[in-house]
Scaffold this motif. Sequence first.
Motif, PDB file in Angstrom:
ATOM      1  N   ILE A  32       0.850  -1.016  -0.082  1.00  0.00           N
ATOM      2  CA  ILE A  32       0.153   0.219  -0.298  1.00  0.00           C
ATOM      3  C   ILE A  32       1.129   0.730  -0.459  1.00  0.00           C
ATOM      4  O   ILE A  32       0.792   1.733  -0.700  1.00  0.00           O
ATOM      5  N   ASP A  33       2.131   1.339   0.692  1.00  0.00           N
ATOM      6  CA  ASP A  33       2.939   2.804   0.479  1.00  0.00           C
ATOM      7  C   ASP A  33       3.441   2.034  -1.084  1.00  0.00           C
ATOM      8  O   ASP A  33       3.361   3.410  -0.873  1.00  0.00           O
ATOM      9  N   ASP A  36       0.544   4.267  -2.771  1.00  0.00           N
ATOM     10  CA  ASP A  36       0.763   5.484  -2.370  1.00  0.00           C
ATOM     11  C   ASP A  36       2.121   5.869  -2.681  1.00  0.00           C
ATOM     12  O   ASP A  36       1.447   7.381  -3.446  1.00  0.00           O
ATOM     13  N   ALA A  37       3.039   6.074  -2.895  1.00  0.00           N
ATOM     14  CA  ALA A  37       3.911   7.061  -3.264  1.00  0.00           C
ATOM     15  C   ALA A  37       4.112   6.701  -5.040  1.00  0.00           C
ATOM     16  O   ALA A  37       4.148   7.744  -5.685  1.00  0.00           O
ATOM     17  N   GLY A  39       1.484   6.235  -7.282  1.00  0.00           N
ATOM     18  CA  GLY A  39       0.257   6.389  -8.374  1.00  0.00           C
ATOM     19  C   GLY A  39       0.100   4.917  -8.921  1.00  0.00           C
ATOM     20  O   GLY A  39      -0.552   5.492 -10.197  1.00  0.00           O
TER      21      GLY A  39
END
Length: 201
Positions: A32-33, A36-37, A39
């Motif tokens: 998830i990290d 998110d970073a 995209g």
Amino acid sequence: MAGRPREFNKTTALRKMREVFWKKGFEATTMIDLIDATGVASASLYSTFGTKADMFREAILDYNANEGGFASRALKEEPSSRTAIVRMLKDAAMLFTSWDRPRGCMIVSLGLRMGAESDDLVAWLSEQRKQRVTSVLERLRLGQDAGEIRRSTDVVALADFITTVLQGLSVQAEDGMPRERLLAVVNQTLQYYDRVTSLDN
């Protein structure tokens, strides 16, 4: 019918993943990290880079090929062993205290923060660090063969000492030691280097 995966710039995504790994460490970083970073959807990341461990290795190799390659460049480009060691250590002090990235060396800092559940990566990072000892030793031996370093100098011990200082600069920088104190350590190291390599002794 599923749409095609959105195209993305691999280098940009890799650099963003690298930032996350460096700040959080391998184990604490989640997919998830990374999503998110960057995209980028997980399916695209997996298909492009492989597993999370593969992503981590690519991030380390990218670091080594760019700012983390300062040591290799100094050892290769400088005309003498001494100027190579001077440049390598001074560049380390500057890089490890840069304001625009985490402090220290990515390889050293992440290697110290990884747990037993990542034994393969721990061993791989250890090999990365050992390669630096080898490259420093090779440069010192070239200097000895060229007559820059006296024959009685134990270049194996000297290479071990220099790389211990190099990695210690990373640890101290990560602990907040200011740049001027790291450079003072470099100067002390060079005084020792001159003492054990001087042809006049």
